[in-house]
Scaffold this motif. Structure first.
Motif, PDB file in Angstrom:
ATOM      1  N   PHE A 188       0.814  -1.228   0.000  1.00 10.84           N
ATOM      2  CA  PHE A 188       0.000   0.000   0.000  1.00 10.84           C
ATOM      3  C   PHE A 188       0.845   1.274   0.000  1.00 10.84           C
ATOM      4  N   GLY A 189       1.780   1.339  -0.937  1.00 15.27           N
ATOM      5  CA  GLY A 189       2.558   2.566  -1.096  1.00 15.27           C
ATOM      6  C   GLY A 189       3.490   2.858   0.066  1.00 15.27           C
ATOM      7  N   GLY A 190       3.980   1.804   0.711  1.00 12.95           N
ATOM      8  CA  GLY A 190       4.858   2.009   1.861  1.00 12.95           C
ATOM      9  C   GLY A 190       6.323   2.093   1.484  1.00 12.95           C
ATOM     10  N   THR A 191       7.154   1.820   2.480  1.00 12.71           N
ATOM     11  CA  THR A 191       8.595   1.940   2.350  1.00 12.71           C
ATOM     12  C   THR A 191       9.190   0.985   1.317  1.00 12.71           C
ATOM     13  N   LEU A 192      10.272   1.442   0.653  1.00 11.28           N
ATOM     14  CA  LEU A 192      10.996   0.584  -0.279  1.00 11.28           C
ATOM     15  C   LEU A 192      12.369   0.254   0.308  1.00 11.28           C
ATOM     16  N   ARG A 201      19.364   0.192   1.599  1.00 13.20           N
ATOM     17  CA  ARG A 201      18.869   1.550   1.794  1.00 13.20           C
ATOM     18  C   ARG A 201      17.363   1.536   1.915  1.00 13.20           C
ATOM     19  N   VAL A 202      16.851   2.410   2.789  1.00 10.72           N
ATOM     20  CA  VAL A 202      15.407   2.506   3.003  1.00 10.72           C
ATOM     21  C   VAL A 202      14.922   3.827   2.417  1.00 10.72           C
ATOM     22  N   LEU A 203      13.828   3.745   1.670  1.00 11.54           N
ATOM     23  CA  LEU A 203      13.358   4.927   0.956  1.00 11.54           C
ATOM     24  C   LEU A 203      11.836   5.027   1.084  1.00 11.54           C
ATOM     25  N   SER A 204      11.321   6.223   1.296  1.00  4.48           N
ATOM     26  CA  SER A 204       9.861   6.365   1.311  1.00  4.48           C
ATOM     27  C   SER A 204       9.356   6.281  -0.128  1.00  4.48           C
ATOM     28  N   ASP A 205       8.114   5.877  -0.270  1.00  7.75           N
ATOM     29  CA  ASP A 205       7.509   5.811  -1.604  1.00  7.75           C
ATOM     30  C   ASP A 205       7.492   7.198  -2.248  1.00  7.75           C
TER      31      ASP A 205
END
Ligand SMILES: [Zn+2]
Length: 215
Positions: A188-192, A201-205
């Motif tokens: 549902f459009g969450g973290t990548l 690496r963690v990235l917001s949608d």
């Protein structure tokens, strides 16, 4: 030609590429001015033959308007690359410098910069540099947010005008030319979760929507 006119033509060109119809209020917002002052500028641009304007189709560049806009964009992107590559100006600073320099470039200096850089096709943010004839190729890059899990892609384009965002993308290693792989995505459009050179690496949608990639 005045700096203000060139800035308006460039803004209309960019709005035209992202929305179908350019309204006076969208233009006013982009230029950071009131609607009445955008309206009077549109009247002036139309008298000069650079735009057409009616309430149904909004503001549209004429051929002369588009040619001028593309020339300013060419100047801007050539300067950005020259500043980054030759003068080693940090990537997050080249846009602000090029905003001023783009208005002051003779044809001769433009050609020398183009020659010195080897007739480049892209600026350091991955934006295409229009040719001297005003041709520009917007190839098929898509947002990193749309890549499927497990797929490898190469970062091709990042936003040019937000220094803090560019520094952050630099820290993550997400600059043009970098190979990345999407390893996981929250639903549902969450973290990548992205693999960059073996680093997770963690990235917001929201941010992943602004980074363009090719596969
Ligand atoms: Zn720029």
């Amino acid at each position: 030609m005045s700096t203000v006119i060139e800035d308006y033509l460039k803004a209309i060109y960019k709005l035209q590429s992202s929305t179908r119809k350019v309204s006076t209020s969208a233009l006013a917002e982009r230029m950071g001015v009131t609607a009445p002052s955008a309206t009077s500028m549109i009247t002036r641009l139309s008298e000069l033959g650079f735009v057409r304007h009616d309430r149904y189709r909004g503001v549209e560049l004429t051929e002369a308007g588009a040619r001028t806009a593309l020339e300013v964009i060419r100047h801007h992107r050539l300067w950005e690359l020259y500043l980054a590559e030759v003068l080693r100006v940090p990537l997050d600073q080249v846009h602000q410098e090029a905003e001023r320099l783009e208005h002051a470039l003779s044809d001769e200096l433009e050609e020398r910069i183009d020659d010195a850089l080897g007739h480049p096709a892209l600026d350091p943010h991955g934006d295409p540099i229009p040719t001297r004839e005003g041709k520009v190729s917007e190839e098929g890059a898509r947002p990193l947010s749309t890549v499927a899990v497990g797929v490898e892609a190469v970062v091709s384009r990042v936003p040019d005008s937000d220094p803090a965002l560019l520094r952050y993308l630099g820290e993550l290693g997400l600059l043009p030319g970098q190979r990345v792989r999407l390893t996981e995505r929250a639903p549902f459009g969450g973290t990548l979760f992205i693999d960059v050179n073996g680093q997770r690496r963690v990235l917001s949608d929201e941010l992943a929507q602004r980074v363009l990639v090719t596969e």
